[in-house]
Design a protein around this motif. Structure first.
Motif, PDB file in Angstrom:
ATOM      1  N   TYR A 188     -25.133 115.326  55.108  1.00 41.64           N
ATOM      2  CA  TYR A 188     -26.194 114.521  55.291  1.00 41.64           C
ATOM      3  C   TYR A 188     -27.410 115.494  55.526  1.00 41.64           C
ATOM      4  O   TYR A 188     -28.645 115.451  55.150  1.00 41.64           O
ATOM      5  CB  TYR A 188     -26.197 113.910  56.677  1.00 41.64           C
ATOM      6  N   SER A 193     -32.321 108.558  52.886  1.00 39.26           N
ATOM      7  CA  SER A 193     -30.879 108.706  53.502  1.00 39.26           C
ATOM      8  C   SER A 193     -30.613 107.543  54.148  1.00 39.26           C
ATOM      9  O   SER A 193     -29.130 107.336  54.361  1.00 39.26           O
ATOM     10  CB  SER A 193     -30.912 109.950  54.074  1.00 39.26           C
ATOM     11  N   MET A 194     -31.621 106.849  54.653  1.00 35.15           N
ATOM     12  CA  MET A 194     -31.040 105.417  55.338  1.00 35.15           C
ATOM     13  C   MET A 194     -30.132 104.438  54.484  1.00 35.15           C
ATOM     14  O   MET A 194     -29.543 103.819  55.291  1.00 35.15           O
ATOM     15  CB  MET A 194     -32.344 104.716  55.964  1.00 35.15           C
ATOM     16  N   LEU A 228     -26.772 105.706  55.258  1.00 33.63           N
ATOM     17  CA  LEU A 228     -26.165 105.437  56.734  1.00 33.63           C
ATOM     18  C   LEU A 228     -25.972 103.995  56.836  1.00 33.63           C
ATOM     19  O   LEU A 228     -24.905 103.590  57.279  1.00 33.63           O
ATOM     20  CB  LEU A 228     -27.368 105.720  57.568  1.00 33.63           C
ATOM     21  N   THR A 229     -26.588 103.230  56.115  1.00 35.85           N
ATOM     22  CA  THR A 229     -26.073 101.727  56.061  1.00 35.85           C
ATOM     23  C   THR A 229     -25.227 101.339  55.105  1.00 35.85           C
ATOM     24  O   THR A 229     -25.066  99.978  54.915  1.00 35.85           O
ATOM     25  CB  THR A 229     -27.504 100.854  56.125  1.00 35.85           C
ATOM     26  N   THR A 244     -17.288 107.389  56.555  1.00 35.06           N
ATOM     27  CA  THR A 244     -18.400 107.779  57.486  1.00 35.06           C
ATOM     28  C   THR A 244     -17.586 106.868  58.828  1.00 35.06           C
ATOM     29  O   THR A 244     -17.651 107.383  59.907  1.00 35.06           O
ATOM     30  CB  THR A 244     -19.602 107.058  57.132  1.00 35.06           C
ATOM     31  N   VAL A 304     -22.942 105.284  63.828  1.00 36.23           N
ATOM     32  CA  VAL A 304     -23.566 105.482  62.599  1.00 36.23           C
ATOM     33  C   VAL A 304     -25.014 104.701  62.570  1.00 36.23           C
ATOM     34  O   VAL A 304     -25.895 105.120  62.363  1.00 36.23           O
ATOM     35  CB  VAL A 304     -23.028 105.334  61.326  1.00 36.23           C
ATOM     36  N   TYR A 305     -24.880 103.324  62.968  1.00 37.51           N
ATOM     37  CA  TYR A 305     -25.870 102.593  63.363  1.00 37.51           C
ATOM     38  C   TYR A 305     -26.932 103.011  64.417  1.00 37.51           C
ATOM     39  O   TYR A 305     -28.180 102.692  64.302  1.00 37.51           O
ATOM     40  CB  TYR A 305     -25.521 101.160  63.218  1.00 37.51           C
ATOM     41  N   HIS A 364     -28.744 105.817  62.915  1.00 34.78           N
ATOM     42  CA  HIS A 364     -29.694 105.213  61.936  1.00 34.78           C
ATOM     43  C   HIS A 364     -30.999 104.674  62.895  1.00 34.78           C
ATOM     44  O   HIS A 364     -32.150 104.934  62.386  1.00 34.78           O
ATOM     45  CB  HIS A 364     -29.231 104.004  61.234  1.00 34.78           C
ATOM     46  N   ARG A 365     -30.731 103.888  64.047  1.00 31.04           N
ATOM     47  CA  ARG A 365     -31.894 103.658  64.834  1.00 31.04           C
ATOM     48  C   ARG A 365     -32.703 104.808  65.153  1.00 31.04           C
ATOM     49  O   ARG A 365     -34.159 104.867  65.030  1.00 31.04           O
ATOM     50  CB  ARG A 365     -31.588 102.655  65.773  1.00 31.04           C
ATOM     51  N   MET A 393     -33.090 107.905  63.913  1.00 29.03           N
ATOM     52  CA  MET A 393     -33.612 108.539  62.739  1.00 29.03           C
ATOM     53  C   MET A 393     -34.796 107.659  62.388  1.00 29.03           C
ATOM     54  O   MET A 393     -35.802 108.275  61.786  1.00 29.03           O
ATOM     55  CB  MET A 393     -32.535 108.772  61.450  1.00 29.03           C
ATOM     56  N   ALA A 394     -35.012 106.348  62.461  1.00 28.94           N
ATOM     57  CA  ALA A 394     -35.832 105.466  62.020  1.00 28.94           C
ATOM     58  C   ALA A 394     -37.152 105.735  63.082  1.00 28.94           C
ATOM     59  O   ALA A 394     -38.156 105.803  62.449  1.00 28.94           O
ATOM     60  CB  ALA A 394     -35.506 104.151  61.872  1.00 28.94           C
TER      61      ALA A 394
END
Length: 454
Positions: free
Chosen positions: A30, A71-72, A75-76, A82, A91-92, A95-96, A98-99
């Motif tokens: 990543y 890259s999102m 992740l999703t 993963t 992971v989720y 994701h939040r 990183m957003a």
């Protein structure tokens, strides 16, 4: 420890080592995907003349934001490797966060450019070159995406509608950002740099096609049928499904799956639920679901024979990943669902290790799976401690909420060697972790299922 336990111990250790290796590879991969495009753009080839440090810093923020946005999709995408390494809930949550970081980068990118060169404001007006307009629309789409995600519940947006809007805005933001970068042609004039970003754009598109086309098409060939819908205490129902024409789903006890009910897998109407049935029966799965929202309120109306699709299994919340001489479970409300799956699995395996369950609920009448838990006492070395916030008169058990005193009264003296599984409202699991630490339980032995994925 039984003979079965002795056989499973090396397997559990092997899974843990395998997960650590997978996790390290995923983190390294990543970081490579996110950082390499930025370094390549800034360090390879000629640098545009006449730039300042702040100008270059703003450009770097823009490229970094685009790289992370792309890259999102990774992740999703819900790749099993993963999920096995970290748990899809982690992971989720990553994701939040990183957003939010990308949100900061995207906000800063044009503001710094305008501060350095105020004439850049002209590009925000109607009639600006299309390459700049694409960047402005991508900027606005990402802002709207983040605002709607943070305020979804406050705005009372229906989950299914919000999810489709979220996906559409994400694709729009990334697509227009790529058009903006290639169209402006700043720092990417070199053929090698343009090729790199075109390859990245193609890979993000392929990821999106995999998630929205390839995987749903595969799920369409592996349907399930509803066999029973059983009412439970506490406004909950257990949905039992049977594999239709295939061998079913192999999973670890405590894992979950995404359910699509009443629609095809292409409809973006899937919802995550813990598997509450035994992992020893992969052909028939049960999901204990509490009425908490629009979709869950419809479970009681499901009829046997209805087709359903499952995407899974996911999650790292499982006894099979953590070998121990005994286990302690702490559940709140419908957080009992994955723990039920683990207890039922242990019962089917004739496992005789000592088990403790602390179950917090409002009152005894609404306590989900009460009869099932009492029945499991005869099949397991299970000690159940009910903690009621509204206990009946002359209630002999514990009352109030989970406290350090309650845990200390019932946990064994050898508590530090056990593994602990916590599932319930975030506030409850957070304080329970603190109490366990104060009681001498190593935090490496405590495993928490994050209650909300979205």
């Amino acid at each position: 420890m039984t003979a079965n336990d002795m056989v499973s111990a090396p397997s559990a250790r092997g899974r843990r080592q395998h997960s650590v290796l997978h996790g390290s590879l995923w983190i390294g991969g990543y970081l490579f995907l996110v950082v390499t495009p930025l370094l390549f753009v800034l360090l390879y080839g000629d640098v545009p003349p006449g730039t300042s440090r702040w100008w270059d810093f703003s450009i770097a923020l823009g490229f970094c934001a685009l790289s992370v946005m792309g890259s999102m999709f990774l992740l999703t995408a819900r790749f099993r490797s993963t999920a096995a390494a970290f748990g899809i809930d982690i992971v989720y949550y990553f994701h939040r966060w990183m957003a939010l970081i990308v949100f900061g980068f995207v906000l800063a990118h044009p503001l710094i450019l305008i501060a350095v060169e105020p004439l850049m404001l002209e590009y925000l007006k109607p009639g600006a070159p299309w390459t700049m307009s694409a960047g402005v629309v991508a900027w606005l789409a990402l802002i709207l995406l983040v605002v709607l995600s943070i305020g979804r519940k406050q705005l009372r947006l229906h989950y299914d509608g919000w999810r489709r809007l979220h996906t559409g805005l994400a694709v729009l933001a990334v697509g227009l950002a790529i058009v903006h970068v290639l169209g402006v042609n700043y720092y990417v004039g070199d053929p090698g740099k343009r090729t790199l970003w075109m390859i990245l754009a193609a890979s993000w598109l392929l990821l999106w096609l995999y998630v929205r086309i390839v995987r749903p098409a595969w799920l369409l060939r592996r349907p399930y049928r509803v066999t029973d819908v059983t009412a439970e205490r506490g406004d909950a129902w257990t949905l039992t499904v049977q594999a239709d024409g295939h061998e079913g789903l192999r999973f670890l006890p405590g894992q979950f799956a995404w359910l699509t009910l009443g629609h095809s897998p292409f409809a973006l109407r899937e919802h995550p639920f813990s598997i509450s049935s035994s992992a020893e029966r992969p052909g028939q799965l049960g999901f204990t679901i509490k009425r908490l929202g629009d979709f869950t309120a419809t479970i009681q109306n499901v009829v046997p024979g209805q087709k359903i699709y499952l995407d899974g299994p996911f999650g790292a919340f499982s006894i099979d990943r953590h070998e121990a001489p005994g286990y302690v479970f702490i559940a709140g409300g419908i957080g009992i669902a994955p723990i039920l799956g683990m207890l039922r699995t242990l019962a089917d395996r004739n496992d005789h290790r000592p088990l403790w369950l602390f179950y917090a609920y409002r009152n005894l009448e609404r306590l989900t799976a009460h009869e099932e838990l009492e029945a499991l006492k005869s099949r397991l070395q299970l000690h159940v401690v009910y903690i009621l916030s509204e206990p009946p008169s002359q209630w002999p058990g514990e009352s109030g909420c989970v406290t350090q005193e309650i845990l200390g009264r019932h946990l064994p003296t050898a508590r530090a060697g056990f593994d602990y599984f916590l599932c319930g409202p975030t506030a409850m699991t957070a304080v329970a972790e603190k109490y366990l630490s104060s009681l001498g339980v190593p935090m490496t032995h405590v495993h928490t299922e994050l209650f909300e994925l979205v």
